[in-house]
Design a protein around this motif. Structure first.
Motif, mmCIF file in Angstrom:
data_model
loop_
_atom_site.group_PDB
_atom_site.id
_atom_site.type_symbol
_atom_site.label_atom_id
_atom_site.label_comp_id
_atom_site.label_asym_id
_atom_site.label_seq_id
_atom_site.Cartn_x
_atom_site.Cartn_y
_atom_site.Cartn_z
ATOM 1 N N GLN A 106 -19.311 -15.884 -10.743
ATOM 2 C CA GLN A 106 -18.726 -14.569 -11.025
ATOM 3 C C GLN A 106 -18.526 -13.782 -9.733
ATOM 4 O O GLN A 106 -17.485 -13.142 -9.533
ATOM 5 N N LEU A 107 -19.524 -13.842 -8.845
ATOM 6 C CA LEU A 107 -19.442 -13.083 -7.598
ATOM 7 C C LEU A 107 -18.363 -13.628 -6.670
ATOM 8 O O LEU A 107 -17.651 -12.856 -6.018
ATOM 9 N N VAL A 108 -18.218 -14.951 -6.601
ATOM 10 C CA VAL A 108 -17.178 -15.545 -5.749
ATOM 11 C C VAL A 108 -15.799 -15.110 -6.225
ATOM 12 O O VAL A 108 -14.926 -14.750 -5.421
ATOM 13 N N THR A 109 -15.586 -15.128 -7.535
ATOM 14 C CA THR A 109 -14.292 -14.679 -8.069
ATOM 15 C C THR A 109 -14.053 -13.219 -7.721
ATOM 16 O O THR A 109 -12.957 -12.834 -7.295
ATOM 17 N N ALA A 110 -15.079 -12.389 -7.896
ATOM 18 C CA ALA A 110 -14.938 -10.961 -7.591
ATOM 19 C C ALA A 110 -14.658 -10.735 -6.109
ATOM 20 O O ALA A 110 -13.830 -9.888 -5.738
ATOM 21 N N LEU A 111 -15.328 -11.487 -5.239
ATOM 22 C CA LEU A 111 -15.167 -11.295 -3.797
ATOM 23 C C LEU A 111 -13.795 -11.738 -3.305
ATOM 24 O O LEU A 111 -13.273 -11.206 -2.327
ATOM 25 N N THR A 112 -13.214 -12.727 -3.963
ATOM 26 C CA THR A 112 -11.913 -13.234 -3.517
ATOM 27 C C THR A 112 -10.736 -12.481 -4.130
ATOM 28 O O THR A 112 -9.651 -12.444 -3.545
ATOM 29 N N VAL A 113 -10.937 -11.876 -5.292
ATOM 30 C CA VAL A 113 -9.804 -11.242 -5.973
ATOM 31 C C VAL A 113 -9.280 -10.037 -5.193
ATOM 32 O O VAL A 113 -8.114 -9.654 -5.339
ATOM 33 N N GLY A 114 -10.102 -9.454 -4.343
ATOM 34 C CA GLY A 114 -9.636 -8.327 -3.545
ATOM 35 C C GLY A 114 -8.441 -8.676 -2.667
ATOM 36 O O GLY A 114 -7.649 -7.792 -2.293
ATOM 37 N N ARG A 115 -8.284 -9.952 -2.336
ATOM 38 C CA ARG A 115 -7.161 -10.370 -1.492
ATOM 39 C C ARG A 115 -5.820 -10.213 -2.208
ATOM 40 O O ARG A 115 -4.765 -10.200 -1.559
ATOM 41 N N LEU A 116 -5.861 -10.127 -3.533
ATOM 42 C CA LEU A 116 -4.626 -9.946 -4.286
ATOM 43 C C LEU A 116 -4.098 -8.514 -4.157
ATOM 44 O O LEU A 116 -2.918 -8.265 -4.399
ATOM 45 N N PHE A 117 -4.965 -7.588 -3.807
ATOM 46 C CA PHE A 117 -4.579 -6.175 -3.760
ATOM 47 C C PHE A 117 -4.063 -5.801 -2.371
ATOM 48 O O PHE A 117 -4.587 -4.909 -1.709
ATOM 49 N N GLN A 118 -3.035 -6.497 -1.932
ATOM 50 C CA GLN A 118 -2.447 -6.261 -0.633
ATOM 51 C C GLN A 118 -0.925 -6.291 -0.749
ATOM 52 O O GLN A 118 -0.365 -7.081 -1.500
ATOM 53 N N CYS A 119 -0.254 -5.405 -0.015
ATOM 54 C CA CYS A 119 1.208 -5.353 -0.033
ATOM 55 C C CYS A 119 1.685 -4.652 1.234
ATOM 56 O O CYS A 119 1.053 -3.699 1.703
ATOM 57 N N ARG A 120 2.815 -5.095 1.782
ATOM 58 C CA ARG A 120 3.328 -4.501 3.025
ATOM 59 C C ARG A 120 4.176 -3.259 2.767
ATOM 60 O O ARG A 120 4.366 -2.450 3.670
ATOM 61 N N GLN A 121 4.718 -3.106 1.556
ATOM 62 C CA GLN A 121 5.538 -1.934 1.235
ATOM 63 C C GLN A 121 4.608 -0.726 1.089
ATOM 64 O O GLN A 121 3.713 -0.718 0.257
ATOM 65 N N LYS A 122 4.796 0.313 1.896
ATOM 66 C CA LYS A 122 3.818 1.395 1.998
ATOM 67 C C LYS A 122 3.614 2.137 0.685
ATOM 68 O O LYS A 122 2.479 2.431 0.290
ATOM 69 N N LYS A 123 4.707 2.484 -0.021
ATOM 70 C CA LYS A 123 4.563 3.223 -1.274
ATOM 71 C C LYS A 123 3.813 2.398 -2.316
ATOM 72 O O LYS A 123 2.948 2.904 -3.036
ATOM 73 N N VAL A 124 4.143 1.127 -2.379
ATOM 74 C CA VAL A 124 3.485 0.238 -3.338
ATOM 75 C C VAL A 124 2.031 0.021 -2.942
ATOM 76 O O VAL A 124 1.140 0.001 -3.796
ATOM 77 N N GLN A 125 1.782 -0.115 -1.642
ATOM 78 C CA GLN A 125 0.411 -0.335 -1.192
ATOM 79 C C GLN A 125 -0.490 0.840 -1.536
ATOM 80 O O GLN A 125 -1.675 0.658 -1.839
#
Length: 450
Positions: A260-279
């Motif tokens: 559970q912790l490994v999944t939680a620690l890695t999922v943060g990488r999905l919350f990234q975007c280069r478009q400033k408004k979207v980020q």
């Protein structure tokens, strides 16, 4: 920290008023007198929460079970204790509610009057009419059944089940959202995937693997490995001696908890975007998700009945369904991306797409439904306290002290709260929980802030 100070404002003369309530003779109790009674109109029911989620035909089916009653000042309307199965709403007048040492007044027309004064298997307050009042009563079981049937249809439809014509103007008039909607309906939308370390570990856990095999998979991601060792050495999993290897960390935490912790620690990488408004939108969702995740973990440990690490992951995933729309929007020119449109789009899609994503990632069935119910205050899951209840309570507490606090229902009317052992729940439950658990919350939060 302003929870029950907001919902229960202390007033002068509390003892005298409680004595007046207690002194009312039994024949003045609402359940014992024969008040003026009248049928309820559809427009009255549509103003009440959660009945406002029902459509016209669903309201019509509920109306025969509803009645309104008129009571004079001083009437003891209902008392703290086992309920008779009815939910009560204030249509007119002022009611004084007493719970322990706290007193509050609810006036008709106020935001608080949109919520039930009392509901559930146990009434948490004693209510007295301060003026002439009109109460609406309806069997809570009928209301919850209507809501459950509506939710079931939405979940069965999967994904974006709302008709495009029913969406807010800001979305129907948006080129970005219309294109997203059409792409989704044509089954051309690509959903995000989990990071590889989480996928491999989840797949391996379907078999009987040991600590060494689990460590071998986790160690393919050095950052996650270092974080897992840090967690194992934290006060949350305090041991006699510090651990230095991934194997030792898993042995201390447990293999299932480590997954559970490994999944939680890695999922943060999905919350990234280069478009400033979207980020900005993505980062706001991530910060809120981390707070809900921390609170879910603490509530899981405090209340019991659920696995704290699974509660942590469930809280983190509660709004993951927003990502497909935000990723899609990031490919459009910035002048088409207003913050209001992006926020409205997130609200429209996060529940349905969250369910689809967690199903695609092969998460347990109970967790798959959480994106649809995590901030549905009146969701009622049968049985004892479950993972969904924990995340709902975490979402409620995450909003305390913020600008949205005034839109929150009193905690005592939440079905998730009503499942708790009332012998252990005081009026200061949330204040004590947030105060005493603040150190744990900060310890959990720091693992996501690296």
């Amino acid at each position: 920290m302003g929870l029950l100070r907001y919902f229960f404002r202390s007033q002068a003369g509390q003892s005298r008023k409680r004595q007046e309530v207690a002194a009312k003779p039994a024949f003045e109790r609402a359940s014992s007198i024969a008040p003026d009674s009248a049928p309820v109109l559809p427009e009255q029911l549509r103003k009440l929460i959660p009945c406002n989620h029902l459509n016209g035909s669903e309201i019509s089916l509920l109306l025969p079970a509803c009645r309104s009653h008129r009571y004079p000042p001083g009437t003891l309307l209902f008392q703290q204790g086992p309920s008779d199965g009815a939910a009560f709403y204030l249509l007119d007048g002022e009611v004084m509610l007493v719970r322990g040492e706290q007193i509050r007044t609810v006036s008709s027309g106020s935001k608080m009057a949109q919520y039930p004064l009392a509901c559930g298997n146990h009434y948490e307050t004693t209510a007295t009419a301060k003026t002439d009042v009109t109460l609406l009563s309806l069997p809570e079981s009928a209301m919850l059944t209507a809501l459950e049937n509506k939710r079931a249809k939405s979940i069965d439809a999967a994904g974006l089940s709302v008709d495009f014509a029913q969406l807010p103007d800001i979305l129907r008039q948006s080129e970005v959202f219309y294109t997203f909607w059409r792409t989704y309906r044509e089954n051309s939308l690509t959903l995000p995937t989990l990071p590889q370390a989480a996928i491999r570990l989840r797949a391996a856990m379907q078999k009987e693997i040991g600590v060494d095999e689990g460590a071998r998979i986790i160690q393919t991601d050095p950052i996650v490995t270092a974080r897992l060792i840090e967690i194992a050495n934290s006060p949350l999993y305090s041991g006699v001696t510090p651990v230095a290897t991934c194997q030792q960390a898993i042995a201390r935490i447990g293999l299932n908890a480590a997954r559970q912790l490994v999944t939680a620690l890695t999922v943060g990488r999905l919350f990234q975007c280069r478009q400033k408004k979207v980020q900005r939108q993505i980062q706001s969702i991530w910060r809120n998700s981390v707070r809900v995740s921390c609170l879910s973990y603490v509530l899981g440990r405090h209340i019991g009945g659920v696995d704290p690490e699974q509660a942590l992951l469930a809280g983190l995933m509660s709004h993951v369904g927003a990502l497909p729309f935000l990723y899609f929007a990031a490919d459009f020119p910035a002048d088409l991306l207003s913050e209001n449109m992006l926020a409205a789009g997130v609200r429209a899609v996060r529940g349905g797409l969250g369910i689809q994503m967690l199903k695609a990632w092969e998460f347990p069935e109970e967790m798959c439904g959480i994106p649809a119910f995590c901030d549905d205050w009146f969701y009622h899951a049968p049985g004892p306290t479950c993972l969904t209840d924990i995340v709902i309570l975490a979402h409620w507490h995450a909003l305390l002290g913020r600008s949205k606090t005034r839109a929150l229902p009193p905690i005592e009317v939440l079905p998730a709260f009503q499942k708790l052992d009332m012998r252990q729940v005081s009026p200061e439950f949330s204040l004590n929980l947030l105060h005493n658990a603040q150190q744990q919350i900060e310890q959990v939060r720091m693992f996501f802030d690296h």
